[in-house]
Design an enzyme around this catalytic site. Sequence first.
Site, PDB file in Angstrom:
ATOM      1  N   CYS A  42    -101.055 -28.291 -41.565  1.00 46.97           N
ATOM      2  CA  CYS A  42    -100.119 -29.075 -42.386  1.00 46.97           C
ATOM      3  C   CYS A  42     -99.337 -30.043 -41.496  1.00 46.97           C
ATOM      4  CB  CYS A  42     -99.155 -28.142 -43.118  1.00 46.97           C
ATOM      5  SG  CYS A  42     -98.049 -29.028 -44.253  1.00 46.97           S
ATOM      6  N   ASP A  44     -96.341 -30.649 -41.710  1.00 48.15           N
ATOM      7  CA  ASP A  44     -94.968 -30.143 -41.599  1.00 48.15           C
ATOM      8  C   ASP A  44     -94.505 -30.124 -40.133  1.00 48.15           C
ATOM      9  OD1 ASP A  44     -92.732 -28.189 -41.421  1.00 48.15           O
ATOM     10  OD2 ASP A  44     -93.164 -27.851 -43.541  1.00 48.15           O
ATOM     11  N   ARG A  46     -92.521 -28.389 -38.653  1.00 48.66           N
ATOM     12  CA  ARG A  46     -92.225 -27.066 -38.084  1.00 48.66           C
ATOM     13  C   ARG A  46     -93.470 -26.287 -37.698  1.00 48.66           C
ATOM     14  NH1 ARG A  46     -89.099 -25.325 -43.337  1.00 48.66           N
ATOM     15  NH2 ARG A  46     -90.962 -26.385 -44.117  1.00 48.66           N
ATOM     16  N   HIS A  98     -99.291 -22.567 -43.953  1.00 47.22           N
ATOM     17  CA  HIS A  98     -98.033 -21.889 -43.609  1.00 47.22           C
ATOM     18  C   HIS A  98     -97.294 -21.511 -44.878  1.00 47.22           C
ATOM     19  CE1 HIS A  98     -95.154 -25.317 -44.316  1.00 47.22           C
ATOM     20  NE2 HIS A  98     -96.281 -25.986 -44.253  1.00 47.22           N
ATOM     21  N   CYS A 101     -94.834 -23.729 -47.699  1.00 47.59           N
ATOM     22  CA  CYS A 101     -95.339 -25.112 -47.604  1.00 47.59           C
ATOM     23  C   CYS A 101     -94.797 -25.953 -48.771  1.00 47.59           C
ATOM     24  CB  CYS A 101     -96.865 -25.103 -47.622  1.00 47.59           C
ATOM     25  SG  CYS A 101     -97.590 -26.748 -47.439  1.00 47.59           S
TER      26      CYS A 101
HETATM   27 CO    CO Z   1     -96.865 -27.533 -45.430  1.00 44.33          CO
END
Ligand code: CO
Length: 211
Positions: A42, A44, A46, A98, A101
Amino acid sequence: MKKLPEIFKNNRQWVDEKLALDHDYFKKQAKEQHPAYLWIGCADSRVPANEITGLETGELFVHRNIANLVIHNDMSCLSVLQFAVEVLKVEHVIVCGHYGCGGVKAALGHQQFGLIDHWLRHIKDIYLKNAKQFVSIKEERKALDLLCELNVSQQVSNLCHNPIVQNAWQRNQPLSIHGWIYNLETGLLNDLNLCVSDPQEIAEIFRMNSE
Ligand code: CO
């Protein structure tokens, strides 16, 4: 005027740290790459692939998009996959989702977000395909966790059904497809035990012969 000076300062410090350990670090890096792994994760902020796997520069080929999707006609992802498998000859493709998400969460809801809704529709399809599993789940958080896991599972299948992967198997090229999930709250990776290394492990309808 140099913009974002703190990032350039960080970069200089990182270079100094690498050179202190190995004077030729970047000279070696510049010559070639031999990553054994392709990471599909992803976007993302993090979930930084190299950091959470402890892999060095040059060890991980990376493709990231919102909600770690492998879509049949996504030229970006397919190009990365083809290059990784056929040129770099990676031995492992890891789909890593994750928990928590945002993309999966949006797909579970009904609010419009614009262009991205077209992308997230693929996740709604996964929900519908597995609707029975959600019937007894009352907590939103548990439904989100489950859909995050099912999403990884579907992307592992999508990879296995892809001719780039199937042709590698037919050439007897060692290639395993893995499905993992990352926990933002603990920093731990969890293997969802979805590993596929052989076309005999996939549904017959998707098995293809090479040209
Ligand atoms: Co995500």
